[in-house]
Design an enzyme around this catalytic site. Structure first.
Site, PDB file in Angstrom:
ATOM      1  N   LYS A  11       0.813  -1.217   0.000  1.00 56.85           N
ATOM      2  CA  LYS A  11       0.000   0.000   0.000  1.00 56.85           C
ATOM      3  C   LYS A  11       0.853   1.278   0.000  1.00 56.85           C
ATOM      4  CE  LYS A  11      -4.054  -2.120   2.250  1.00 56.85           C
ATOM      5  NZ  LYS A  11      -5.043  -1.985   3.371  1.00 56.85           N
ATOM      6  N   TYR A  51     -12.628  -2.198  -3.300  1.00 54.79           N
ATOM      7  CA  TYR A  51     -13.100  -2.225  -1.911  1.00 54.79           C
ATOM      8  C   TYR A  51     -14.621  -2.072  -1.819  1.00 54.79           C
ATOM      9  CZ  TYR A  51      -8.478  -2.246   0.336  1.00 54.79           C
ATOM     10  OH  TYR A  51      -7.227  -2.598   0.807  1.00 54.79           O
ATOM     11  N   PHE A  59     -15.233   3.974   7.165  1.00 52.23           N
ATOM     12  CA  PHE A  59     -13.871   4.264   6.728  1.00 52.23           C
ATOM     13  C   PHE A  59     -13.688   4.211   5.213  1.00 52.23           C
ATOM     14  CE2 PHE A  59     -14.069  -0.282   7.879  1.00 52.23           C
ATOM     15  CZ  PHE A  59     -13.650  -0.872   6.694  1.00 52.23           C
ATOM     16  N   ARG A  87      -2.143 -14.080   4.718  1.00 56.35           N
ATOM     17  CA  ARG A  87      -2.850 -13.390   5.818  1.00 56.35           C
ATOM     18  C   ARG A  87      -2.019 -13.494   7.103  1.00 56.35           C
ATOM     19  NH1 ARG A  87      -7.383 -10.227   4.511  1.00 56.35           N
ATOM     20  NH2 ARG A  87      -7.873 -10.433   6.724  1.00 56.35           N
ATOM     21  N   THR A  93      -5.388  -6.784  10.846  1.00 51.73           N
ATOM     22  CA  THR A  93      -5.659  -5.496  10.187  1.00 51.73           C
ATOM     23  C   THR A  93      -5.102  -4.325  11.002  1.00 51.73           C
ATOM     24  OG1 THR A  93      -7.721  -6.505   9.395  1.00 51.73           O
ATOM     25  CG2 THR A  93      -7.506  -4.101   9.188  1.00 51.73           C
ATOM     26  N   ARG A 104       2.462  -6.132   9.154  1.00 49.03           N
ATOM     27  CA  ARG A 104       1.739  -5.002   9.761  1.00 49.03           C
ATOM     28  C   ARG A 104       2.316  -4.638  11.119  1.00 49.03           C
ATOM     29  NH1 ARG A 104      -4.162  -7.030   7.556  1.00 49.03           N
ATOM     30  NH2 ARG A 104      -4.316  -5.641   5.749  1.00 49.03           N
ATOM     31  N   ASN A 114      -2.004   0.459   6.662  1.00 49.62           N
ATOM     32  CA  ASN A 114      -1.477  -0.781   7.232  1.00 49.62           C
ATOM     33  C   ASN A 114      -0.654  -1.604   6.253  1.00 49.62           C
ATOM     34  OD1 ASN A 114      -3.579  -1.657   5.705  1.00 49.62           O
ATOM     35  ND2 ASN A 114      -4.667  -2.717   7.350  1.00 49.62           N
ATOM     36  N   HIS A 117      -2.236  -5.461   1.596  1.00 50.49           N
ATOM     37  CA  HIS A 117      -3.532  -6.127   1.391  1.00 50.49           C
ATOM     38  C   HIS A 117      -3.263  -7.559   0.979  1.00 50.49           C
ATOM     39  CE1 HIS A 117      -7.492  -7.230  -0.141  1.00 50.49           C
ATOM     40  NE2 HIS A 117      -6.819  -7.805  -1.124  1.00 50.49           N
ATOM     41  N   GLU A 128      -9.748 -10.535  -7.573  1.00 48.69           N
ATOM     42  CA  GLU A 128      -8.792  -9.439  -7.396  1.00 48.69           C
ATOM     43  C   GLU A 128      -7.618  -9.559  -8.363  1.00 48.69           C
ATOM     44  OE1 GLU A 128      -9.937  -8.864  -2.657  1.00 48.69           O
ATOM     45  OE2 GLU A 128      -7.925  -9.533  -3.173  1.00 48.69           O
TER      46      GLU A 128
HETATM   47  O1  CDP Z   1      -7.220  -5.686   4.909  1.00 50.72           O
HETATM   48  P1  CDP Z   1      -8.009  -6.619   5.802  1.00 50.72           P
HETATM   49  O2  CDP Z   1      -8.689  -7.710   5.042  1.00 50.72           O
HETATM   50  O3  CDP Z   1      -7.185  -7.108   6.958  1.00 50.72           O
HETATM   51  O4  CDP Z   1      -9.152  -5.720   6.510  1.00 50.72           O
HETATM   52  P2  CDP Z   1     -10.625  -5.324   6.013  1.00 50.72           P
HETATM   53  O5  CDP Z   1     -11.513  -5.418   7.192  1.00 50.72           O
HETATM   54  O6  CDP Z   1     -11.000  -6.080   4.784  1.00 50.72           O
HETATM   55  O7  CDP Z   1     -10.482  -3.768   5.668  1.00 50.72           O
HETATM   56  C1  CDP Z   1      -9.888  -3.360   4.462  1.00 50.72           C
HETATM   57  C2  CDP Z   1      -8.978  -2.193   4.753  1.00 50.72           C
HETATM   58  O8  CDP Z   1      -9.750  -1.101   5.210  1.00 50.72           O
HETATM   59  C3  CDP Z   1      -7.949  -2.418   5.868  1.00 50.72           C
HETATM   60  O9  CDP Z   1      -6.804  -3.125   5.457  1.00 50.72           O
HETATM   61  C4  CDP Z   1      -7.635  -0.992   6.260  1.00 50.72           C
HETATM   62  O10 CDP Z   1      -6.726  -0.378   5.336  1.00 50.72           O
HETATM   63  C5  CDP Z   1      -9.002  -0.311   6.127  1.00 50.72           C
HETATM   64  N1  CDP Z   1      -9.719  -0.232   7.416  1.00 50.72           N
HETATM   65  C6  CDP Z   1      -9.771   0.989   8.091  1.00 50.72           C
HETATM   66  O11 CDP Z   1      -9.242   1.984   7.601  1.00 50.72           O
HETATM   67  N2  CDP Z   1     -10.429   1.077   9.303  1.00 50.72           N
HETATM   68  C7  CDP Z   1     -11.021  -0.002   9.842  1.00 50.72           C
HETATM   69  N3  CDP Z   1     -11.650   0.099  11.019  1.00 50.72           N
HETATM   70  C8  CDP Z   1     -10.982  -1.231   9.179  1.00 50.72           C
HETATM   71  C9  CDP Z   1     -10.326  -1.320   7.967  1.00 50.72           C
HETATM   72 MG    MG Z   2     -10.240  -7.685   3.713  1.00 47.82          MG
END
Ligand code: CDP
Ligand code: MG
Length: 140
Positions: A11, A51, A59, A87, A93, A104, A114, A117, A128
């Protein structure tokens, strides 16, 4: 275990801090092979599509702005159990909750910025990868 492919994004917070090589080293040390890779700037439309599952979340707007704020490195990773393995390599996350020695934990700035992805399931991985790579850009 099955050989799988997963989709990864390094990212903008990570490319800005010149961490592509450091993150790639963590990927390769985990036994994953980088079989497709390109540094790009994604468009707002690409970020919103990518997304879209999160479009109702508070967010979402901030996430899209972040993902288009600088270059990213999109990747296809291959290996045994690659989806779950990556993962694990990324960690939770929220970097505050991520395990030691994960991407991370080591590199992320915040839950939003973070650093990485990774796809969460076989169907999302396939979708994707197809959004960002043509077949002849993946060389396994
Ligand atoms: O990336 P990951 O699958 O771990 O998390 P997600 O729940 O699918 O969320 C996608 C992305 O949204 C995260 O990697 C963060 O960059 C962002 N995010 C955020 O800004 N604030 C949150 N509370 C949760 C996610
Ligand atoms: Mg995700």
């Amino acid at each position: 275990m099955a050989i799988e492919r997963t989709f990864s994004i390094i990212k903008p917070d990570a490319t800005a801090r010149n961490l592509t090589g450091a993150i790639n080293a963590m990927i390769e040390q985990a036994g994953l092979r980088i079989i497709g890779q390109k540094r790009v700037r994604i468009t707002r439309q690409q970020a919103e599509t990518f997304y879209s599952v999160h479009r109702e979340r508070p967010f979402f707007k901030e996430l899209v702005e972040f993902m288009i704020s600088g270059p990213v490195v999109v990747q296809v990773l291959e290996g045994d159990n690659a989806i779950a393995k990556y993962r694990d390599v990324m960690g939770a996350t929220d970097p505050a909750k991520a395990a030691a020695n994960t991407i991370r934990k080591v590199h992320a700035k915040s839950i939003g910025e973070n650093s990485a992805h990774g796809s969460d399931a076989p169907d999302t991985a396939a979708k994707e990868i197809a959004q960002f790579f043509a077949g002849n850009e993946i060389v396994g």
